[in-house]
Design a protein around this motif. Structure first.
Motif, mmCIF file in Angstrom:
data_model
loop_
_atom_site.group_PDB
_atom_site.id
_atom_site.type_symbol
_atom_site.label_atom_id
_atom_site.label_comp_id
_atom_site.label_asym_id
_atom_site.label_seq_id
_atom_site.Cartn_x
_atom_site.Cartn_y
_atom_site.Cartn_z
ATOM 1 N N CYS A 1 -37.044 -40.184 -15.589
ATOM 2 C CA CYS A 1 -36.635 -41.671 -15.739
ATOM 3 C C CYS A 1 -35.548 -41.896 -15.748
ATOM 4 C CB CYS A 1 -37.171 -42.215 -17.240
ATOM 5 S SG CYS A 1 -37.032 -43.864 -17.476
ATOM 6 N N TRP A 2 -35.070 -42.910 -14.674
ATOM 7 C CA TRP A 2 -33.375 -43.303 -14.647
ATOM 8 C C TRP A 2 -33.213 -44.645 -15.446
ATOM 9 C CZ3 TRP A 2 -30.162 -40.276 -11.259
ATOM 10 C CH2 TRP A 2 -31.081 -39.015 -10.561
ATOM 11 N N LEU B 1 -35.955 -37.122 -22.498
ATOM 12 C CA LEU B 1 -37.173 -36.963 -22.317
ATOM 13 C C LEU B 1 -37.579 -35.537 -21.834
ATOM 14 C CD1 LEU B 1 -37.933 -40.010 -20.274
ATOM 15 C CD2 LEU B 1 -38.569 -39.691 -22.661
ATOM 16 N N PRO B 2 -38.837 -35.079 -22.355
ATOM 17 C CA PRO B 2 -39.287 -33.600 -22.122
ATOM 18 C C PRO B 2 -39.312 -33.413 -20.606
ATOM 19 C CG PRO B 2 -40.606 -34.666 -23.735
ATOM 20 C CD PRO B 2 -39.833 -35.761 -23.158
ATOM 21 N N GLN B 3 -39.166 -32.032 -20.184
ATOM 22 C CA GLN B 3 -39.187 -31.859 -18.757
ATOM 23 C C GLN B 3 -40.848 -31.539 -18.473
ATOM 24 O OE1 GLN B 3 -36.380 -31.696 -16.707
ATOM 25 N NE2 GLN B 3 -35.405 -32.646 -18.649
ATOM 26 N N GLY C 1 -50.780 -38.940 -22.310
ATOM 27 C CA GLY C 1 -50.583 -39.772 -23.216
ATOM 28 C C GLY C 1 -49.413 -39.921 -24.241
ATOM 29 N N TYR C 2 -48.546 -39.228 -23.840
ATOM 30 C CA TYR C 2 -47.323 -39.206 -24.992
ATOM 31 C C TYR C 2 -46.586 -40.580 -24.435
ATOM 32 C CZ TYR C 2 -48.075 -34.527 -26.691
ATOM 33 O OH TYR C 2 -48.807 -33.532 -27.362
ATOM 34 N N VAL C 3 -45.961 -41.406 -25.446
ATOM 35 C CA VAL C 3 -45.229 -42.494 -25.408
ATOM 36 C C VAL C 3 -43.782 -42.319 -25.937
ATOM 37 C CG1 VAL C 3 -45.150 -44.903 -25.707
ATOM 38 C CG2 VAL C 3 -47.430 -43.979 -25.052
ATOM 39 N N TRP C 4 -42.768 -42.760 -25.187
ATOM 40 C CA TRP C 4 -41.690 -42.738 -25.870
ATOM 41 C C TRP C 4 -41.016 -44.080 -25.538
ATOM 42 C CZ3 TRP C 4 -43.284 -38.742 -22.770
ATOM 43 C CH2 TRP C 4 -43.606 -37.558 -23.291
ATOM 44 N N SER C 5 -40.147 -44.315 -26.881
ATOM 45 C CA SER C 5 -39.352 -45.747 -26.587
ATOM 46 C C SER C 5 -38.152 -45.399 -27.350
ATOM 47 C CB SER C 5 -40.278 -46.766 -27.523
ATOM 48 O OG SER C 5 -39.665 -47.936 -27.434
ATOM 49 N N TRP C 6 -37.167 -46.466 -26.736
ATOM 50 C CA TRP C 6 -35.927 -46.455 -27.297
ATOM 51 C C TRP C 6 -35.234 -47.956 -27.014
ATOM 52 C CZ3 TRP C 6 -37.612 -43.645 -23.012
ATOM 53 C CH2 TRP C 6 -37.249 -43.981 -21.811
#
Length: 552
Positions: free
Chosen positions: A274-275, A302-304, A325-330
């Protein structure tokens, strides 16, 4: 004898979602559209400007026509839907419409260049313009036609007489001529900037041959061109030109920042990156700082070795979803996108400068079989379980979370989908040819009416209890009540050991919270003592004086 095949009920499967400033759209597999959230300016498309707290169907055209919608898009205050076909023209007047109105201009438009020179009606009909994709953002709308041309209308960036960028309301869809002879494959837009993936050649042969362009307002570097100069016309984002080892497969725009999902050309693994670039004041870039970035930079924390399948940007936050199914937010307020609140000084305050994992629930970090994520100004919605279940979180005002409430949610809450009407009709899905179908439908309608009345009563009771709990919790702990604040013993067993939970709260509280509790209970105790003293004095007076004198 052949066995029966149970086909999926497409009417309860979410095919796509889109989120505006404070409203949400859902496209079901059967071509129906549902909306909920803030209704002002008619963005929900149901004939009024009232808010709706639950998903409700949007009607297109007259009842006798079965209009099938194939794509949806949401701008800040407006909505778009692309129909598979429509039987007739409909006029629309006024500044905005509270019901879906047909864009008549597209019925009169034709591709910029037609290979047909015949004037026969059949040839003219074949050359008519067909739209294959729609997109919206801020107060502009975009679409891509079947020849790969990009069209824009609304508050769009353009070139002024002085050569600089200008933003003029355009009421007529206008093609972006810079891409003539190429195919636009994907597009996204923010408040005043646009990003497009365009083929290097004439036709689309795969993502490896796509070039990224951006134009519009660049006051925060959201165009990714290395400076803050506005661009009235598309310009190549050199980080992702044909020489780049990366290819973009999804683009998203926030108000003043941009996000890409990329993979390496001819990859040996499914690893993706993700950029982000543009405004970073609230950590919405995920780079660990609040610095704005003029060129695309990877979100390194973010995980590799994960495959990212969906990305979207809110006003000041960003969210990505992986295939497992993993979700990340910032971004703003722990990646929730919420505006800072003085009363919210607990675990949910403070911007998330790096990705935070958003768990489906306290016992399950992953969302099952994710499909898509969509970010509104301050809320997030994810479609999972292959489209049959939705979760939402963030700002809950106007019912934008679709859970029947208007309160903020700091953790994912289940959207009430499918609508109750559809839920009841599932029992009838495989028995449409039954001889007692009419009686069954009548019975279903009666059950539905009864259930709706019961649900309204329960919602009223629930809302009252939630307000009471929130006021009580806020007065004690100084922050809004959240689902995770429910004691563990009550969550796990249904029993509540108040003395044990009180000990746990005291053990987990920091010095600041303990000080607040001490002040609160000291004041409460003083009030109680004062009240007891007054009552005791009154009792002594009543005992010592004749009743007549007391009455006087």
């Amino acid at each position: 004898m052949l066995g029966t095949v149970n086909l999926p009920n497409l009417s309860i499967k979410a095919f796509a979602i889109a989120a505006g400033e404070a409203h949400t759209l859902l496209l079901a597999g059967d071509g129906r559209v549902y909306s909920w959230g803030r209704g002002i300016l008619g963005r929900l498309g149901r004939g009024s400007q009232h808010d709706d707290h639950l998903p409700l169907q949007v009607r297109f055209g007259s009842e006798e026509y079965n209009v099938r919608i194939v794509a949806i898009a949401a701008g800040a205050y407006h909505s778009l839907a692309l129909a598979e076909d429509f039987p007739s023209k409909k006029d629309s007047d006024g500044d905005y419409s509270v019901v879906p109105c047909l864009l008549n201009k597209f019925l009169d438009l034709h591709p910029p260049v037609s290979s047909s020179t015949s004037t026969a009606p059949e040839a003219e009909d074949k050359a008519s313009l067909k739209i294959v994709a729609v997109k919206a953002g801020g107060m502009m709308s975009l679409c891509i036609d079947n020849l790969g041309a990009l069209w824009m209308w609304g508050n769009c960036p353009g070139q002024s007489h002085e050569g600089d960028v200008s933003f003029i309301s355009n009421f007529t869809p206008t093609p972006v001529w810079d891409f003539h002879g190429h195919t636009v494959v994907q597009v996204a837009c923010g408040n005043e900037h646009v990003v497009a993936l365009v083929t290097a050649g004439e036709s689309y042969t795969g993502v490896d041959d796509l070039v990224c362009y951006s134009w519009g307002n660049n006051s925060h570097g959201q165009l990714g061109l290395g400076d803050k100069e506005n661009r009235p016309r598309p310009e190549v984002v050199k980080t992702f030109d044909l020489e780049s080892p990366w290819v973009i497969y999804e683009v998203a725009c926030g108000a003043f920042h941009t996000a890409f999902l990329t993979r390496k050309k001819r990859p040996n693994t499914l690893e993706s990156t993700c950029w982000t670039f543009g405004l970073g004041d609230n950590g919405q870039l995920g780079h660990g700082t609040t610095q704005s970035t003029l060129l695309p930079e990877p979100v390194k924390e973010l995980p590799q070795n994960v495959l990212l399948v969906s990305v979207d940007c809110g006003l000041f936050h960003t969210c990505v979803v992986s295939s497992d199914g993993y979700v990340w937010s910032w971004g703003m307020e722990k990646g929730l996108g919420l505006c800072p609140d003085d009363s919210n000084d607990g675990t949910h305050s403070g911007d998330a400068l790096s990705p935070l994992l958003i768990s489906c629930n306290p016992y399950q970090p992953q969302f099952p079989e994710p499909v898509q994520v969509a970010c509104g100004a301050a809320h997030t919605v994810i479609v999972a379980q292959e489209g049959y279940k939705l979760w939402s979180w963030g700002r809950g005002r106007s019912g934008v979370l679709g859970n029947g409430k208007t309160t903020d949610s700091y953790t994912p809450t289940i959207v009430l989908w499918p609508p109750l009407m559809q839920d009841f009709k599932q029992d009838e899905f495989h028995s449409s040819h039954n001889t007692k179908e009419t009686e069954r439908v009548t019975e279903t309608d009666d059950r539905l009416s009864s259930a709706l009345n019961e649900m309204k009563l329960l919602q009223t009771k629930l809302s009252t209890m939630e307000r009471y709990a929130s006021i009580l919790h806020g007065s004690i702990f100084g922050e809004p009540f959240d689902e995770q604040d429910i004691p563990a013993s009550l969550q796990n067993s249904g029993a509540f050991n108040i003395s044990k939970e009180w000990e746990n709260i005291l053990e987990a509280a920091d010095r600041t919270k303990l000080s607040k509790l001490e002040i609160l209970y000291r004041n409460m105790l003083a009030v109680v003592k004062d009240k007891l003293m007054k009552r005791r004095i009154k009792e002594i007076i009543n005992d010592c004086l004749p009743s007549s004198q007391v009455e006087n």
